[in-house]
Design an enzyme around this catalytic site. Sequence first.
Site, PDB file in Angstrom:
ATOM      1  N   SER A 485       0.800  -1.222   0.000  1.00 33.13           N
ATOM      2  CA  SER A 485       0.000   0.000   0.000  1.00 33.13           C
ATOM      3  C   SER A 485       0.833   1.272   0.000  1.00 33.13           C
ATOM      4  O   SER A 485       0.513   2.231  -0.709  1.00 33.13           O
ATOM      5  CB  SER A 485      -0.962   0.002   1.192  1.00 33.13           C
ATOM      6  OG  SER A 485      -0.264   0.071   2.422  1.00 33.13           O
ATOM      7  N   ASP A 486       1.917   1.329   0.803  1.00 33.25           N
ATOM      8  CA  ASP A 486       2.675   2.578   0.800  1.00 33.25           C
ATOM      9  C   ASP A 486       3.509   2.727  -0.466  1.00 33.25           C
ATOM     10  O   ASP A 486       3.801   3.852  -0.888  1.00 33.25           O
ATOM     11  CB  ASP A 486       3.529   2.736   2.061  1.00 33.25           C
ATOM     12  CG  ASP A 486       4.375   1.534   2.402  1.00 33.25           C
ATOM     13  OD1 ASP A 486       4.293   0.524   1.694  1.00 33.25           O
ATOM     14  OD2 ASP A 486       5.122   1.603   3.396  1.00 33.25           O
ATOM     15  N   CYS A 487       3.864   1.620  -1.104  1.00 27.91           N
ATOM     16  CA  CYS A 487       4.517   1.716  -2.412  1.00 27.91           C
ATOM     17  C   CYS A 487       3.523   2.223  -3.460  1.00 27.91           C
ATOM     18  O   CYS A 487       3.899   2.974  -4.372  1.00 27.91           O
ATOM     19  CB  CYS A 487       5.077   0.367  -2.827  1.00 27.91           C
ATOM     20  SG  CYS A 487       6.406  -0.237  -1.754  1.00 27.91           S
ATOM     21  N   GLU A 490       3.250   6.112  -2.636  1.00 27.99           N
ATOM     22  CA  GLU A 490       4.417   6.914  -3.009  1.00 27.99           C
ATOM     23  C   GLU A 490       4.631   6.901  -4.523  1.00 27.99           C
ATOM     24  O   GLU A 490       5.044   7.918  -5.102  1.00 27.99           O
ATOM     25  CB  GLU A 490       5.661   6.412  -2.282  1.00 27.99           C
ATOM     26  CG  GLU A 490       5.561   6.370  -0.757  1.00 27.99           C
ATOM     27  CD  GLU A 490       5.320   7.738  -0.117  1.00 27.99           C
ATOM     28  OE1 GLU A 490       5.483   8.768  -0.807  1.00 27.99           O
ATOM     29  OE2 GLU A 490       4.961   7.774   1.075  1.00 27.99           O
TER      30      GLU A 490
END
Length: 760
Positions: A485-487, A490
Site C-alpha cells: 500500500s505505501d509503495c 508513493e
Amino acid sequence: MWRLRIGAKAGDDPHLCTTNNFLGRQIWEFDANAGSPAELSEVDQARQNFSNNRSQYKACADLLWRMQFLREKNFEQKIPRVRIEDAKKITFEDAKNTLRRGIHYMAALQSDDGHWPSENAGCIFFNAPFVICLYITGHLDKVFSEEHRKEMLRYMYNHQNDDGGWGIDVESHSFMFCTVINYICLRIFGVDPDHDGESACARARKWIIDHGGATYTPLFGKAWLSVLGVYEWSGCKPIPPEFWFFPSYFPINGGTLWIYLRDTFMAMSYLYGKKFVAKPTPLILQLREELYPQPYAEIVWSQARSRCAKEDLYYPQSLVQDLFWKLVHMFSENILNRWPFNKLIREKAIRTAMELIHYHDEATRYITGGAVPKVFHMLACWVEDPESDYFKKHLARVSHFIWIAEDGLKIQTFGSQIWDTAFVLQVMLAADVDDEIRPTLIKGYSYLRKSQFTENPPGDYINMFRDISKGGWGYSDKDQGWPVSDCISESLECCLIFESMSSEFIGEKMEVERLYDAVNMLLYMQSRNGGISIWEAASGKKWLEWLSPIEFIEDTILEHEYLECTGSAIVVLARFMKQFPGHRTEEVKKFITKGVKYIESLQIADGSWYGNWGICFIYGTFFAVRGLVAAGNTYDNCEAIRRAVRFLLDIQNGEGGWGESFLSCPNKNYIPLEGNKTDVVNTGQALMVLIMGGQMDRDPLPVHRAAKVLINSQMDNGDFPQQEIRGVYKMNVMLNFPTFRNSFTLWALTHYTKAIRLLL
C-alpha cells in the site's frame, strides 16, 4: 571483480519468465578479468574500511555498485561543496547548491531502466537457509561458486558478534537461531569445527553449548534443522497441512493469515506433512554431535518442542498458547498422521499444500513473498520432484536474492527498487531543478509506469488465498506481483506530479484509468478503524495473534493497519482529489477523514508516533505529520501537530540534529543514539516535520541548526555518510536502507530551500 547487471542485460535462462522484460532485475556477476588495478584497490579499501570499523558502524554503506555506476558514467561533482559556520547565516544559495550537488550525484546512480538499485538486507537469518537447501538438493556448487562462497564467508565473519554468536540482524545481540544456522553454514562450506581454538566455528559452537544447545532454536530454525536431519520433527510445533482445508467462516483460515506467514507456512506444512528429512551424510552426523550438550540419541524431543532461548524470545509464548499447540500436535500426529486418516486426509492435504505452492510460485514468477518463503518453496518443489521444471524455475531465481557490498554477500528480501525509486523521484520533483535532470525524470517515470500491476492475480485467486492487485505497485518489481500500500501511495504521488507536467517535457503519460485503478486499490485497503493495511485488506480477529508460534517477531498471524501506510495514502489521495475532483470524491474525502482520526488515535503521550517500518518514533512522526498536513491540518488548528513539534524540539541534540537508536523499535519507547549522536536520516525527517509544523514562522533557529547539520554532512561527491541502520521489520528485525541517507536528507533540503526562499 563483481559487477551489478540490470534487467535483461543480466542474461537469460529458459526457466525464467517475466511480465515486463525483467525491468528492475538486479544480478551480481563475477568477472575475473574485470577491473583496473585502481578499481580493484578501491574495492579492497572499502572492504577493509568496513572490517576495521564494523564494531562502530554495522550496516554497510552499499558502496560497490555505487563505485561501479559512478565510474561507468564518468561522474564528476562540479558544484562546490558548501560549509556552514553559523546556522543563522545560511543563505538560499547555500541550501540550493547542497541540494543540487546531491541531486546530480543521485542522477548518476540511476540504472538504465530508470530505477535506483540498493541493498535491502541486514537480516542474518537469510543466508544460511539458502545454503542448507542447496546442500540438501545437491546444487550448492552449481549456484554458489568459489567467489560466492568467499563473499558469504566475508559476510559471516564481519557480522559475528564478539561473544561468538550471530544476531537476528547486523545490529542485534546474539540469537540461538542465527548462531546455529550460521554455524551449520560454515561447516557446509568446509570450515573446520576447531573445537579447542578461537576460530569463528569454535566460538560459535561454544556460544551454542553455553546457551543450552540447538533445542533452544525457535520454530523457523527447528524446521531447517529438521529437514537437514540434525533435529527431529517431533520436536517442532505442528504445522499441519490440513490447515488449508479450513473454510472461510472459521476464525482462522488460509485467507485470514498474514500474507508472508501464509506464503511461508504453505511450504513448511508440506515438508512437515511429509516429515521430509535429507539423506544423512558424514557432515550431518557430525553436526548432530556438535550442536547439543548431550548425545543426540538422549534428547527428549517432546520436551524441546516449546523451548526457545531467552535471547530469541521477543514475543512471549503463553500457557494458553502452549496448551493450544499441544492439542494441535496431539490431533495432528495421533489422529491425522495415522491410518486411515493419513490416507483419507493427510495425503490430500499435502497435495493441496503443493497446489497452493505451485500457484503462488507461478503468480510471483518464482520470487515468492521474500527470502524466507522462497527457500522453503524451493525445497518443497525439489522434494516433490527433483527433476521438475518447478524446481528449476526456483533455481533460476536464486540470483535475484543475492546482493554484494563491501561487507560481503548477503541474501536480501528481494529488493526495494520501487520503494526507493518513488522516494528519490519525489525528492527530484520537489527540488525545482527539472531542466537539469530531465532525462533522469523521464526514465524514472517510465520505470514506475511499466512497474504498475495492470491485472489481478491469475485464475481463481480468491480461493487460492490471494487478494486484488490491479492498479497497485509492489516493493521491488512487477514480476514479484505483491501490491504494497505505501509503495502504491508513493508511486502514485510521483505519477500524479508527472501527470501535471507537459507531455512535451515528460513524454508519454500514464492512462488516467490506471491512476484510477491505483486509487481504487487504496480505498479498498482501508479498514473500519481508518487505518490502511500494507499487503492485503486486513481481516481476522486480533486475538488470534495470541496463538502465534513465531517467537522472535510480533504481529505475524494477521494483516494489520499501519501508521505510515495511512499517512502516505492520505498524502496522495489529497493530491488526487485536487487533480481529479470528479472521481469517487466522497469516498476519498471519507477515507481522509477516517485516516486522520486513525493517525490521531495512535499518537503517544510524548507527542510522537511509533514507526513500524523505520527507526522509529522520528520516522513514524514524519509520516503521521505529513499525512495530517496533507489533510489540511496546521500547527494552529491541530493539537496533534503541536505535540509532535514539541516532541522533536525536546529531543534535538546539542549539535542541532537528531539520532534515534534501533532499540526504540523492540523496546517501544524513544531511545536516542549512544552519546546522543546525530543521524542524518533522522535529522532530515525531523527537519521536515518542523517545517511542515510551521516552525519557521515561530522560531526558525532549530530548523537552521538542523539544516547546518545536513549541509555540513554532505561529502565531496554529493553523497551523505552511512551512519546507522534505519529500517525495521515486525518490531524486532532491523533492515538496511542505504538510499535513505540520500532521499531523506535531500528531501529535507527541498523543504528547507522553499522555506528560506519565502523569507527573501
